[in-house]
Design an enzyme around this catalytic site. Structure first.
Site, mmCIF file in Angstrom:
data_model
loop_
_atom_site.group_PDB
_atom_site.id
_atom_site.type_symbol
_atom_site.label_atom_id
_atom_site.label_comp_id
_atom_site.label_asym_id
_atom_site.label_seq_id
_atom_site.Cartn_x
_atom_site.Cartn_y
_atom_site.Cartn_z
ATOM 1 C CD GLU A 91 -3.779 -5.002 4.578
ATOM 2 O OE1 GLU A 91 -4.995 -5.261 4.418
ATOM 3 O OE2 GLU A 91 -3.357 -3.862 4.859
ATOM 4 C CG ASP A 144 -0.886 -3.920 14.749
ATOM 5 O OD1 ASP A 144 -1.061 -3.950 15.963
ATOM 6 O OD2 ASP A 144 0.176 -3.466 14.223
ATOM 7 C CG PHE A 145 -3.043 -3.773 8.953
ATOM 8 C CD1 PHE A 145 -3.609 -3.344 10.150
ATOM 9 C CD2 PHE A 145 -2.500 -2.813 8.103
ATOM 10 C CE1 PHE A 145 -3.625 -1.996 10.497
ATOM 11 C CE2 PHE A 145 -2.522 -1.465 8.444
ATOM 12 C CZ PHE A 145 -3.080 -1.052 9.640
ATOM 13 C CB ILE A 146 -0.604 -10.352 9.952
ATOM 14 C CG1 ILE A 146 0.041 -11.449 9.093
ATOM 15 C CG2 ILE A 146 -0.981 -10.883 11.327
ATOM 16 C CD1 ILE A 146 1.355 -11.980 9.649
ATOM 17 C CD GLU A 202 -2.505 -1.593 2.466
ATOM 18 O OE1 GLU A 202 -2.172 -0.973 3.493
ATOM 19 O OE2 GLU A 202 -3.265 -2.577 2.479
ATOM 20 C CG LEU A 248 -6.306 0.846 0.769
ATOM 21 C CD1 LEU A 248 -7.212 1.789 1.554
ATOM 22 C CD2 LEU A 248 -4.881 0.956 1.297
ATOM 23 C CG HIS A 271 -2.304 1.246 13.735
ATOM 24 N ND1 HIS A 271 -3.524 1.546 14.284
ATOM 25 C CD2 HIS A 271 -2.492 1.244 12.391
ATOM 26 C CE1 HIS A 271 -4.411 1.742 13.327
ATOM 27 N NE2 HIS A 271 -3.810 1.560 12.167
ATOM 28 C CG PHE A 315 0.809 -0.496 11.029
ATOM 29 C CD1 PHE A 315 1.747 0.050 11.908
ATOM 30 C CD2 PHE A 315 0.179 0.352 10.127
ATOM 31 C CE1 PHE A 315 2.034 1.407 11.878
ATOM 32 C CE2 PHE A 315 0.473 1.709 10.101
ATOM 33 C CZ PHE A 315 1.402 2.244 10.971
#
Lengths: 338, 375
Positions: free
Chosen positions: A70, A95-97, A29, A68, A139, A93
């Site tokens: 992932e 955190d978005f995994i 992104e 946007l 995040h 981040f």
């Protein structure tokens, strides 16, 4: 040789590998920013500017601004890796995994096994972790224990700019999927970093301090915290090893066990939430393999089991610091044996 | 003579910013001569015996043992016994006050290595003493080394001579393309560097592999060489500890490298963390391992490949001296026996394969005197 920031070290590693190998592409992104819009070209270079300037040299064919999603681009990276490219996907981040667990856990990590060793997946997922950035609980997590849990992934947590460049080049040249963790609080930290490309092998811990009394194992940014504590303690005559494992998968268990055998005392510093993190993993290793060497119980210095607070004063209390490491070391040193 | 003389923390090499007295070798009140060892000084890189630059009575140890001090800080005071203690106290106080204000300038002036293109490849060198008219001294390190190996020798020599320490191809900051990697290739690169930085004729000082390179350079272009100093040289016999060069290449961690480097010194304690870390960082660079392997294979596979002993006579009137550590475990010092009568041989007790680090003052003196005679 010159002083470079952690950010510059990563950028240089990407640039040099993209020059060396045309199969290396980066995607994510706003890794450039401005694709498909009338706005400024290369406006972002990644949300914190780590990939800035690469699109100018390598073009939009190799520096891909993605939607946007992932799930979409990490999956695309896994597929591209399995079919001949060497993609570096930026998962902004960590955190978005969650939305790309399947792509990473069930696909990339498993290809080599599911295809009977005939497939390789030379994919790198670069991702930011860590608290202290005033970015709140969605995040600021560490989450490297979650990927360390998955066989088939390699997991890298560099502790400084020098380490970051050598480990990232190694990651790009590796034929397995690598999850590469960058602490966003460290991007502006500078140190001497060679101009030429170099590699640091995976699974070889680094001893950043050497001592006889106690071993501190620390991960990523916490290595600096451990070094600071060790330097203070050294002035009081308590000498510590500080072990930076560099990679949690593979993990250099040999160096950890050797150091514990030498010192008989262990403190582990891990910024990840305290349940099922690297500190518990290393504790279990040492309790099982080196119990007789221990002169005192193992201590873990970790944050509390709560989401990362947004209130700055609470966030500062949350992240382990040198005071807490120092106190833990002193407590272990005070322990009276049986 | 009521003069009070300051002895200050010396600077060993480019990167040293501070050091500490590991131990004082002479107590307060001792009469000392120039060149007497007065203390062991420890840096993060190495510990080195420090010799007094002045004569007199060592009146005061200003630095405490194990106290970290910046380069240039006052460590001791030398003065005549007649000088009252109060005057020495005042001197120390004054020096400290002045030093506190001028310290930052000294750091800015540190010389930096430079890089030039030689046959299309970068070669790095460090030049000190450029203001001197005398014929330059060129320092050539050994296998796996770099120009920093001369850190204890180069600054002292530069007080009277222009002194150039270089990085051989495949080493330090020079390019890691080494071609065939044999003596002919390496000495051609040295010759190319000297031509490109306008050194028509020089005193060559080489260590180990660098000594063989120096010797080969002198044989190939004698008109450009004023004298040759060979320190623990390769090139005088076939025997060499090949396990050393091979283990040096393969060691990728401090734990593996430490016993390998320990072979270089009589005092294994000289192998410091920083020394190992610097070497590991070099070895991690793309192409470093390949370069070292090519040089090892071309020069040392199955013993030394090119023995120049029989050709020393061809050097004619170019003076040659040999300096060897009596306890060298890499290349046996017995290879210094039976050399032509004109070759001066100095075997230094208490030194291994790195006498320019372990007995730096002796090596500096020998080079200085030899070069002065050969001018």
């Amino acid at each position: 040789m010159s002083r470079k920031s952690f950010r510059q070290a990563i950028n240089e590693a990407l640039r040099q590998e993209m020059r060396r190998d045309p199969r290396v592409v980066i995607m994510g992104e706003d890794v450039a920013g401005g694709a498909g819009s009338p706005g400024e070209d290369d406006a972002w270079g990644g949300v914190l500017g780590v990939t800035k300037g690469l699109v100018g040299e390598f073009g939009r064919q190799r520096v891909l601004d993605t939607p946007l999603s992932e799930s979409a681009y990490v999956g695309a990276a896994a597929g591209a890796a399995a079919t001949g490219l060497r993609p570096v996907a930026e998962l902004m981040f960590v955190d978005f995994i969650g939305v790309c667990f399947d792509q990473i856990f069930n696909q990339a990590a498993k290809f080599r096994y599911m295809f009977g060793g005939h497939a390789v997946t030379p994919m790198v997922v670069r991702t930011m972790y860590g608290a202290g950035f005033r970015a709140a609980s969605q995040h600021s997590q560490c989450l490297y224990p979650i990927v360390t849990h998955i066989p088939g992934l390699k997991v890298v947590i560099p502790s400084s700019a020098y380490e970051a460049k050598g480990l990232l080049i190694q990651a790009i040249r590796d034929d397995d999927p690598v999850i590469f963790f960058e602490n966003k609080v460290q991007y502006d930290q500078e140190e001497e970093v060679p101009d030429d490309p170099y590699t640091i092998p995976f699974g070889e811990a680094n001893l950043t301090r050497e001592g006889d009394d106690l071993t501190i194992v620390a991960f990523g940014r916490m290595v600096q915290v451990a070094n600071e504590a060790a330097d203070r303690l050294a002035r009081d005559g308590i000498s510590c090893n500080v072990v930076d494992p560099r990679t949690t998968s593979p993990l250099d268990t040999g160096t950890i066990l050797d150091c514990v055998a030498d010192t008989g005392r262990l403190v582990i510093v891990d910024e990840a939430s305290p349940r099922c993190n690297m500190a518990t993993d290393v504790s279990a290793l040492v309790a099982q393999e080196a119990f007789d060497a221990l002169k005192a119980p193992i201590r873990m210095v970790c944050p509390p089991h709560v989401p990362v607070p947004f209130a700055p004063n609470l966030e500062d209390l949350y992240v382990p610091n040198a005071d807490r490491v120092e106190a833990a070391v002193r407590a272990v040193m005070r322990h009276q044996g049986r | 003579m009521n003069q009070i003389v300051a002895i200050t923390m010396p600077k060993f090499g480019l990167s040293m910013t501070e050091g500490k007295i590991a131990s004082w070798a002479r107590p307060e009140g001792t009469k000392i001569a120039v060149g007497d060892e007065i203390a062991d000084i420890e840096t993060t890189k190495i510990t080195n015996a420090y010799e007094s630059p002045v004569a007199g009575v060592l009146r005061r140890h200003v630095a405490h043992e194990q106290e970290d001090l910046p380069v240039g800080a006052l460590i001791a005071v030398v003065a005549d016994p007649a000088v009252p203690d109060a005057e020495i106290d005042a001197f120390v106080e004054r020096f400290r006050a002045e030093f506190a204000t001028r310290a930052p300038e000294a750091e800015a002036a540190a010389p930096e290595p430079r890089t030039v293109e030689v046959h299309g490849r970068p070669m790095r060198y460090l030049e000190l003493g450029a203001e001197h008219e005398e014929r330059p001294i060129v320092l050539i390190h050994g296998f796996g080394g770099d120009l920093n190996n001369w850190l204890f020798v180069q600054p002292g020599l530069a007080e009277r001579n222009r002194v150039i320490a270089l990085d051989l191809p495949g080493h330090g900051g020079s390019g890691r393309q080494v071609g065939a990697g044999d003596l002919g290739t390496l000495s051609a690169a040295v010759a190319g560097l000297l031509d490109s930085i306008d050194v028509p004729k020089a005193h060559l000082v080489g260590h180990s592999l660098g000594a063989a390179v120096a010797l080969r350079t002198a044989l190939d272009r004698p008109a450009h060489v004023a004298s040759v100093t060979l320190v623990c040289p390769a090139g005088l016999g076939t025997e060499i500890d090949e396990a050393f060069t091979q283990d040096f290449i393969t060691a990728s961690r401090r734990k593996q490298l430490e016993p390998v480097l320990a072979k270089l010194f009589v005092d294994a304690g000289l192998v410091s963390r920083d020394m190992m870390e610097d070497l590991l960082r070099f070895k991690r660079l793309d192409g470093a391992r390949e370069a070292l392997t090519a040089i090892q294979n071309a020069n040392f596979a199955g013993g030394q490949r090119e023995v120049l002993r029989g050709r020393l006579g061809e050097l004619g009137d170019i003076p040659v001296q040999v300096i060897w550590g009596a306890e060298d475990r890499i290349i046996p010092p017995q290879q210094a026996e039976g050399l032509p009568a004109g070759v001066a041989v100095h075997v230094l007790p208490g030194a291994g394969h790195m006498p320019h680090m372990e007995k730096a003052a002796d090596v500096s003196r020998l080079i200085q005197a030899f070069v002065a005679r050969a001018m």
